[in-house]
Design an enzyme around this catalytic site. Structure first.
Site: not given
Ligand code: NAD
Length: 372
Positions: A15, A75, A94, A96, A118, A270
């Site tokens: 990116r 990053k 970002y 972190h 972030e 993550d």
């Molecule tokens: N791997 C990657 O490349 C990447 C990229 C972007 C985001 N992410 C990660 O994805 C994850 C989700 O991000 P988001 O923006 O969608 O978050 P978000 O806050 O929009 O959604 C998270 C959801 O999880 C629910 N939740 C919490 N505890 C729960 C449980 N015990 N049972 C069921 N549901 C539960 C919450 O109510 C919420 O609706 C984060 O960890 C974020 O850092 C990862």
């Protein structure tokens, strides 16, 4: 203001901080933009595209860091980049910092004004500069999950949408927030039978209003997850408890009940992942198998679609970059509490409480530094 865009040097990071239309906007506001040669290539943007937008091209990162008043990146700066930062220079990217003591100390020592994407907030309590990456990762999840379900990838050889006479795959999405709802959009579009689990009644209502009967929504209990995990062909984990490690909703015991060749895409990796057997993987080697279940746990999924991610990121960062360039950091931060929340390190002081706590450093309120 002189704004600098270095080429990202983190492994497999394609990116870039600014796209040509953002450059054009900044130039239109009277600013100068210096882009390192080749900075946009990974996202399909040539030096000529930047020049056409009004930027100058620098031959190396040294020139960008030396000449710019504000550095716009994607990053966190690596050690070699941190050495190039100087007192009074703005860094917008970002960061972190909470898990990274060495970077935190280097940024303190640099004397730069370090604003982290972030931790910038919005009025509704969301993190608007993180949202687009959750959208991208959510939309990618069914795509990589469908690929992993193919026989040659170690999957059970199931087509997500089925065909007439053969049922569609069962996709279970844990967490129905930003990533989860975007994953549901694509999984439904691919013809899968989709169930989304959340513990928030509001999230379940929102999903139900958005998808109607195209998906099932289920309240998150251990019993419900046990049952759904057993049935799933593709399990997508997107739960988040802000600031905390992801809860391990899928245990090793539950994994043993999954169908051989079924697939887990743990987007929440993550934050440690929401499956007990998850560990972070890379785009170079994205999957591994435990108990006959394929695990895909890439921690920077948006990097796979660098062009889409770059454009999505610019859509949300540009208004803040413009404010910083137009007003200067002091006035821009003083006038906007949400942008101010992005200030992590400022002229040698840590201005983000969780970062200060994580490294047992003194916390100084941004407001007191700005004389508010
Ligand atoms: N791997 C990657 O490349 C990447 C990229 C972007 C985001 N992410 C990660 O994805 C994850 C989700 O991000 P988001 O923006 O969608 O978050 P978000 O806050 O929009 O959604 C998270 C959801 O999880 C629910 N939740 C919490 N505890 C729960 C449980 N015990 N049972 C069921 N549901 C539960 C919450 O109510 C919420 O609706 C984060 O960890 C974020 O850092 C990862």
């Amino acid at each position: 203001m002189r704004i600098g865009v270095p080429k990202e040097i983190k492994n497999h990071e394609y990116r870039v901080g600014l796209i040509p239309s953002s450059v054009q906007e900044l130039v239109h506001h009277g600013h100068q933009v210096l882009v390192e040669t080749g900075a946009g290539l990974g996202a399909g943007i040539n030096d000529a595209d930047y020049v056409a937008a009004g930027a100058s091209i620098a031959q190396g990162a040294d020139q960008v860091f030396a000449e710019a008043d504000m550095i716009v990146k994607v990053k966190e700066p690596l050690a070699a980049e941190r050495k190039k930062l100087r007192k009074g220079q703005i860094l917008f990217t970002y960061l972190h910092l909470a898990p990274d003591a060495v970077q935190t100390q280097d940024l303190i020592d640099s004397g730069a004004i370090c604003i982290a994407y972030e931790t910038v907030t919005a009025a509704n309590g969301s993190l608007p500069l993180l949202t687009p990456m959750s959208e991208v990762a959510g939309r990618l999840a069914p795509q990589v999950g469908a690929h992993s379900l193919e026989k040659a990838q170690g999957g059970r050889g199931v087509l997500l949408g089925g065909v007439p006479g053969v049922p569609a795959a069962e996709v279970v999405i844990l967490g129905g927030g930003v990533s989860g709802s975007h994953a549901a959009t694509i999984a439904v579009g691919m013809g899968a039978k989709v169930t989304v689990v959340d513990r928030s009644a509001d999230a379940l209502k929102r999903l139900s209003a958005q998808f109607g009967t195209a998906i099932s929504t289920v309240f998150s209990t251990r019993a419900a997850i046990e049952e759904l995990v057993r049935r799933a062909d593709l399990l997508i984990g997107t739960v988040l408890i802000p600031g905390a490690a992801a809860p391990k909703l899928v245990t090793r015991d539950m994994l043993k009940t999954m169908k051989p060749g079924s697939v887990i895409v743990d987007v929440a990796i993550d934050q440690g992942g929401c499956v007990e057997t998850s560990h972070a993987t890379t785009h170079a080697d994205p999957t591994y198998v435990i108990d006959d279940v394929v695990h895909y746990c890439v921690a920077n999924m948006p990097g796979a679609v660098a062009r889409t991610s770059t454009f999505a990121l610019n859509n949300v960062t540009l208004p803040f970059a413009l404010a910083l360039a137009d007003k200067g950091w002091k006035q821009a931060l003083a006038q906007d509490a949400h942008l101010r929340n992005g200030l992590n390190v400022c002229e040698g002081k840590v201005t983000c409480e969780p970062v200060a706590q994580a490294h047992s450093l003194e916390y100084v309120k941004a407001e007191s530094l700005l004389g508010l």
